[in-house]
Design a protein around this motif. Structure first.
Motif, short mmCIF file in Angstrom:
data_model
loop_
_atom_site.label_atom_id
_atom_site.label_comp_id
_atom_site.label_asym_id
_atom_site.label_seq_id
_atom_site.Cartn_x
_atom_site.Cartn_y
_atom_site.Cartn_z
N GLU A 96 -8.09 2.45 -44.18
CA GLU A 96 -9.52 2.67 -43.93
C GLU A 96 -9.74 3.70 -42.84
N SER A 97 -8.75 3.88 -41.97
CA SER A 97 -8.85 4.86 -40.88
C SER A 97 -8.80 6.30 -41.39
N GLY A 98 -8.44 6.46 -42.68
CA GLY A 98 -8.27 7.80 -43.24
C GLY A 98 -6.83 8.25 -43.29
N GLU A 99 -5.96 7.47 -42.66
CA GLU A 99 -4.54 7.81 -42.71
C GLU A 99 -3.97 7.50 -44.08
N LEU A 100 -3.11 8.39 -44.52
CA LEU A 100 -2.39 8.23 -45.78
C LEU A 100 -0.92 8.09 -45.41
N ARG A 101 -0.31 7.01 -45.87
CA ARG A 101 1.06 6.71 -45.46
C ARG A 101 1.99 6.68 -46.67
N TYR A 102 3.17 7.21 -46.46
CA TYR A 102 4.24 7.14 -47.44
C TYR A 102 5.35 6.35 -46.77
N LEU A 103 5.64 5.16 -47.30
CA LEU A 103 6.49 4.20 -46.63
C LEU A 103 7.61 3.70 -47.53
N ALA A 104 8.63 3.16 -46.88
CA ALA A 104 9.67 2.42 -47.59
C ALA A 104 10.11 1.26 -46.70
N VAL A 105 10.32 0.11 -47.32
CA VAL A 105 10.70 -1.10 -46.60
C VAL A 105 12.01 -1.61 -47.19
N GLU A 106 12.94 -1.95 -46.31
CA GLU A 106 14.23 -2.50 -46.71
C GLU A 106 14.42 -3.82 -45.99
N SER B 40 8.69 2.93 -63.28
CA SER B 40 8.95 3.02 -61.84
C SER B 40 9.12 4.46 -61.34
N ASP B 41 9.17 5.42 -62.25
CA ASP B 41 9.25 6.82 -61.82
C ASP B 41 7.90 7.34 -61.33
N VAL B 42 6.83 6.65 -61.69
CA VAL B 42 5.48 7.07 -61.30
C VAL B 42 5.20 6.57 -59.88
N PRO B 43 4.91 7.49 -58.95
CA PRO B 43 4.57 7.05 -57.59
C PRO B 43 3.39 6.07 -57.62
N ASP B 44 3.43 5.08 -56.72
CA ASP B 44 2.35 4.09 -56.73
C ASP B 44 2.10 3.50 -55.36
N PHE B 45 1.26 2.47 -55.34
CA PHE B 45 0.81 1.84 -54.11
C PHE B 45 1.37 0.43 -53.95
N VAL B 46 2.38 0.09 -54.75
CA VAL B 46 2.95 -1.26 -54.76
C VAL B 46 4.11 -1.33 -53.78
N GLN B 47 4.00 -2.22 -52.80
CA GLN B 47 5.09 -2.39 -51.84
C GLN B 47 6.20 -3.21 -52.47
N ALA C 219 13.94 -0.36 -50.11
CA ALA C 219 13.62 1.00 -49.67
C ALA C 219 12.94 1.82 -50.76
N TRP C 220 12.21 1.15 -51.65
CA TRP C 220 11.48 1.86 -52.70
C TRP C 220 10.18 2.39 -52.10
N PRO C 221 9.93 3.70 -52.18
CA PRO C 221 8.76 4.26 -51.51
C PRO C 221 7.44 3.88 -52.18
N PHE C 222 6.41 3.77 -51.36
CA PHE C 222 5.07 3.48 -51.84
C PHE C 222 4.06 4.11 -50.91
N MET C 223 2.81 4.18 -51.36
CA MET C 223 1.75 4.81 -50.59
C MET C 223 0.72 3.79 -50.15
N VAL C 224 0.07 4.11 -49.04
CA VAL C 224 -1.01 3.29 -48.50
C VAL C 224 -2.15 4.21 -48.10
N VAL C 225 -3.37 3.83 -48.50
CA VAL C 225 -4.57 4.53 -48.06
C VAL C 225 -5.27 3.59 -47.09
#
Length: 156
Positions: free
Chosen positions: A50-60, A31-38, A42-48
């Motif tokens: 299709e619009s080209g936006e790159l998002r760094y998010l956390a959900v609680e 879990s120390d490796v950044p990833d794309f899994v939501q 509030a664990w952060p994850f990334m989203v790529v």
């Protein structure tokens, strides 16, 4: 002709390769490796997107609690590894206290060492952001200088 879907897939492949490379530098696993899994909590994850936006998010609890957006893969990697090194350093400091040194200062030193190992410019940027975020100007002197001394410790 490439589509935005093709471009986002290529960007994701690039990010996955860079995450693997950078994680290997520090010996990050699990879990120390950044990833794309939501995940929640509030664990952060990334989203790529299709619009080209790159998002760094956390959900609680199903609510978005953190969001950063860029189109620059290097920026997304900086955010992700700043967060990952903070988590690693926060755990590490609990088992490696330094007599006479505040825990946060020990954590800052370790995080600076980790970020510097990945990219000295990232460490410089992180340091500047840390100083900027400290409300008490007297605390600025506690922020480690760069480059950090060679590590006498390893991530665990």
């Amino acid at each position: 002709m490439t589509t935005s879907k093709d471009e986002s897939a290529l960007t994701r492949q690039y990010l996955e390769a860079e995450i693997a490379r950078l994680s290997a530098v520090l010996g990050l696993t699990g879990s120390d490796v950044p990833d794309f899994v939501q995940r929640d909590a509030a664990w952060p994850f990334m989203v790529v997107a299709e619009s080209g936006e790159l998002r760094y998010l956390a959900v609680e609890r199903g609510q978005l609690v953190h969001e950063q957006v860029t189109r620059d893969p290097a920026e997304l990697l900086y955010w992700a590894f700043s967060s990952a090194t903070y988590r690693v350093a926060s755990r590490w400091v609990l088992t490696h206290p330094r007599e006479g040194e505040e825990q946060r200062v020990t954590r800052w030193k370790y995080q600076a060492t980790l970020l510097h190992a990945l990219d000295p410019e990232w460490a410089e940027r992180w340091r500047a952001e840390l100083i900027e975020g400290l409300a008490d100007r007297d605390d600025h002197q506690l922020v480690p200088t760069l480059p950090p001394p060679p590590p006498a410790f390893a991530p665990s």
